[in-house]
Design a protein around this motif. Structure first.
Motif, PDB file in Angstrom:
ATOM      1  N   SER A  61      10.219   9.534  22.826  1.00  0.00           N
ATOM      2  CA  SER A  61      10.047   8.162  23.464  1.00  0.00           C
ATOM      3  C   SER A  61      10.423   8.065  24.939  1.00  0.00           C
ATOM      4  CB  SER A  61      10.692   6.744  22.408  1.00  0.00           C
ATOM      5  OG  SER A  61      11.984   6.916  22.796  1.00  0.00           O
ATOM      6  N   GLY A  62       9.923   6.989  25.504  1.00  0.00           N
ATOM      7  CA  GLY A  62      10.180   6.655  26.805  1.00  0.00           C
ATOM      8  C   GLY A  62      11.744   6.259  26.930  1.00  0.00           C
ATOM      9  N   THR A  63      12.239   5.548  25.757  1.00  0.00           N
ATOM     10  CA  THR A  63      13.718   4.945  25.921  1.00  0.00           C
ATOM     11  C   THR A  63      14.403   6.368  25.678  1.00  0.00           C
ATOM     12  OG1 THR A  63      12.922   3.058  24.816  1.00  0.00           O
ATOM     13  CG2 THR A  63      15.167   3.660  24.498  1.00  0.00           C
ATOM     14  N   ASP A  64      13.983   7.242  24.696  1.00  0.00           N
ATOM     15  CA  ASP A  64      14.996   8.480  24.912  1.00  0.00           C
ATOM     16  C   ASP A  64      15.111   9.306  26.161  1.00  0.00           C
ATOM     17  OD1 ASP A  64      15.662   7.883  22.255  1.00  0.00           O
ATOM     18  OD2 ASP A  64      14.754   9.569  21.370  1.00  0.00           O
ATOM     19  N   ALA A  65      13.890   9.156  27.002  1.00  0.00           N
ATOM     20  CA  ALA A  65      13.709   9.839  28.032  1.00  0.00           C
ATOM     21  C   ALA A  65      14.856   9.260  28.915  1.00  0.00           C
ATOM     22  CB  ALA A  65      12.256   9.846  28.537  1.00  0.00           C
ATOM     23  N   LEU A  66      15.068   7.951  28.925  1.00  0.00           N
ATOM     24  CA  LEU A  66      15.929   7.423  29.875  1.00  0.00           C
ATOM     25  C   LEU A  66      17.511   7.691  29.340  1.00  0.00           C
ATOM     26  CD1 LEU A  66      14.360   3.867  30.322  1.00  0.00           C
ATOM     27  CD2 LEU A  66      14.630   5.503  32.159  1.00  0.00           C
ATOM     28  N   VAL A  67      17.490   7.493  28.041  1.00  0.00           N
ATOM     29  CA  VAL A  67      18.906   7.616  27.564  1.00  0.00           C
ATOM     30  C   VAL A  67      19.414   9.227  27.976  1.00  0.00           C
ATOM     31  CG1 VAL A  67      20.219   8.149  25.703  1.00  0.00           C
ATOM     32  CG2 VAL A  67      19.090   6.016  25.898  1.00  0.00           C
ATOM     33  N   LEU A 176      10.471  12.452  42.531  1.00  0.00           N
ATOM     34  CA  LEU A 176      11.115  12.102  43.947  1.00  0.00           C
ATOM     35  C   LEU A 176      12.709  12.204  43.843  1.00  0.00           C
ATOM     36  CD1 LEU A 176       8.655   9.380  44.476  1.00  0.00           C
ATOM     37  CD2 LEU A 176       8.786  11.353  45.803  1.00  0.00           C
ATOM     38  N   GLY A 177      13.187  11.646  42.598  1.00  0.00           N
ATOM     39  CA  GLY A 177      14.624  11.583  42.435  1.00  0.00           C
ATOM     40  C   GLY A 177      15.014  12.764  41.868  1.00  0.00           C
ATOM     41  N   HIS A 178      16.385  12.987  41.259  1.00  0.00           N
ATOM     42  CA  HIS A 178      16.910  14.026  40.513  1.00  0.00           C
ATOM     43  C   HIS A 178      16.204  14.092  38.979  1.00  0.00           C
ATOM     44  CE1 HIS A 178      20.005  12.719  43.350  1.00  0.00           C
ATOM     45  NE2 HIS A 178      20.061  13.875  43.355  1.00  0.00           N
ATOM     46  N   ALA A 179      15.439  13.057  38.588  1.00  0.00           N
ATOM     47  CA  ALA A 179      14.840  13.120  37.192  1.00  0.00           C
ATOM     48  C   ALA A 179      13.984  12.084  37.101  1.00  0.00           C
ATOM     49  CB  ALA A 179      15.778  13.261  36.183  1.00  0.00           C
ATOM     50  N   GLY A 180      12.909  12.134  36.279  1.00  0.00           N
ATOM     51  CA  GLY A 180      12.187  10.946  35.961  1.00  0.00           C
ATOM     52  C   GLY A 180      11.795  11.015  34.607  1.00  0.00           C
ATOM     53  N   ALA A 181      11.833   9.768  33.944  1.00  0.00           N
ATOM     54  CA  ALA A 181      11.382   9.016  32.775  1.00  0.00           C
ATOM     55  C   ALA A 181      10.095   8.571  32.492  1.00  0.00           C
ATOM     56  CB  ALA A 181      12.413   8.255  32.269  1.00  0.00           C
ATOM     57  N   ARG A 214      17.947  16.704  23.141  1.00  0.00           N
ATOM     58  CA  ARG A 214      17.134  16.293  21.955  1.00  0.00           C
ATOM     59  C   ARG A 214      16.971  16.959  20.806  1.00  0.00           C
ATOM     60  NH1 ARG A 214      11.097  19.305  24.282  1.00  0.00           N
ATOM     61  NH2 ARG A 214      12.129  21.414  23.879  1.00  0.00           N
ATOM     62  N   ALA A 215      17.662  17.939  20.808  1.00  0.00           N
ATOM     63  CA  ALA A 215      17.912  18.898  19.382  1.00  0.00           C
ATOM     64  C   ALA A 215      19.374  18.790  18.881  1.00  0.00           C
ATOM     65  CB  ALA A 215      17.456  20.323  19.554  1.00  0.00           C
ATOM     66  N   HIS A 216      20.123  17.713  18.928  1.00  0.00           N
ATOM     67  CA  HIS A 216      21.287  17.380  18.040  1.00  0.00           C
ATOM     68  C   HIS A 216      22.278  18.282  18.936  1.00  0.00           C
ATOM     69  CE1 HIS A 216      19.708  15.484  14.753  1.00  0.00           C
ATOM     70  NE2 HIS A 216      18.694  16.510  14.843  1.00  0.00           N
TER      71      HIS A 216
END
Length: 368
Positions: A61-67, A176-181, A214-216
């Motif tokens: 999910s997008g939420t997991d991408a942020l976390v 643009l930044g260090h990472a994108g979610a 993402r894989a425990h």
């Protein structure tokens, strides 16, 4: 018009892609492989190439991408992350979930995005990162944000949930930044038909840690090295996203066309502030400001006339009970929360439906 006009209609998209979707879904079903695997790996390569990123990591999910993005950038307990209070809850929630504290900064009413001029006074010795949001598909002012981050040694994680395909000075947001979610929630500019998310980065170490998380927390099964998550993009969603990815630029241009047409149809209507529409903006939402305390009444009236609208967002995050800042802390975020109204928009929206929305809105405002 007789039929209700929804805020978003995905049926035309599904009908247009039906044969390709069925072929992709059948391919996955017959493969017998549904979690990660070749379909996800191929999508990751294709989407990384599209965005211009070295690494793309498919997530749940997008939420997991942020976390996962925050953790992969080294944000954790005791840290502070500067962000906007005018966004979906997941932006701040992700900061809290990794044990850090969201520090809110008010927005620019012209762009709806975080105001970079207000970021430096919010920086403390505990500040670890800045988390700008490209709200409604409009890129935040990244030059200023990146310059501030470099000066203070901060990480930048872009929240691109509403901005897939948007560009800032010729580069895709998220790179643009260090990472994108990114989020692939079905309503997004590139949406799955279920939940899905993506983290992109050009940093090898960030990418490796994100894949572990993402894989425990493991590089290989059963050899867990850190506490992680079960956050994997499934093969069916990856296959669907692969079908849709080649169309996203054309769909984004159509969204811009709809937004520009709204601006023409609604030009000069008293009591409305219309959004700017630029080439880099992907018009995830077409959001106007309804002035004079009339927004809620206008929304109710439009609903009664079978026109769907949404308020993104009625409560700025700092006023939610979980954060509980005093009223007046961020005046523009609080004011716009009472004024914003998003009108129906999707790539295949016809002129007749759009003209009816504009006509009815103008009439409703005239009677108020």
């Amino acid at each position: 018009m007789k039929d209700r006009i929804p805020i978003l209609d995905l049926v035309p998209e599904v009908e247009f892609l039906w044969d390709d979707l069925m072929a992709a879904i059948t391919r996955v079903l017959r493969s017998g492989q549904f979690i990660l695997g070749p379909e996800v790996e191929t999508f990751e390569r294709e989407v990384a190439e599209y965005l211009g990123a070295k690494h793309a990591i498919g997530l749940n999910s997008g939420t997991d991408a942020l976390v996962i993005g925050l953790r992969a950038l080294g944000v954790g307990p005791g840290d502070e992350v500067i962000t906007t209070p005018f966004t979906f809850f997941a932006t701040a929630e992700a900061i809290s979930l990794v044990g850090a504290t969201p520090v809110f900064v008010d927005i620019d009413p012209r762009t709806f995005n975080i105001n970079p001029e207000l970021i430096p006074p919010a920086i403390t010795p505990r500040t670890k990162a800045i988390l700008p949001v490209h709200l409604y598909g409009r890129p935040a002012e990244m030059d200023s944000i990146l310059a501030i981050a470099e000066e203070h040694g901060l990480k930048v994680l872009e929240d691109c949930a509403q901005a897939f395909g948007a560009t800032y000075r010729g580069k895709k947001v998220g790179t643009l930044g260090h990472a994108g979610a990114f989020s692939f929630f079905p309503s997004k500019n590139l949406g799955a038909y279920g939940d899905g998310g993506l983290l992109v980065t050009n940093d090898d170490g960030v990418a490796e840690l994100a894949r572990m998380l993402r894989a425990h927390g493991s590089r290989r099964k059963y050899y867990n090295e850190i506490i992680g998550y079960n956050s994997r993009l499934d093969a069916l969603q990856a296959a669907i996203l692969r079908v849709k990815l080649p169309h996203v630029d054309r769909w984004n241009e159509r969204r811009r066309e709809v937004a520009r047409r709204y601006n023409q149809l609604l030009a000069g209507v008293p009591g409305l502030v219309l959004p700017e529409v630029s080439e880099g903006h992907v018009s995830h939402q077409y959001t106007v400001r309804v002035l004079g305390g009339k927004r809620d009444g206008v929304q109710r009236r439009l609903d009664g006339l079978k026109i769907g609208t949404m308020v993104y967002y009625p409560v700025p995050l700092h006023r939610l009970p979980v954060y509980g800042y005093p009223s007046g802390s961020f005046p523009w975020a609080e004011r716009l929360a009472t004024e914003v109204l998003s009108l129906p928009i999707w790539p295949q929206m016809g002129l007749e439906a759009q003209a009816w929305v504009a006509q009815v809105l103008a009439r409703v405002l005239k009677k108020k």
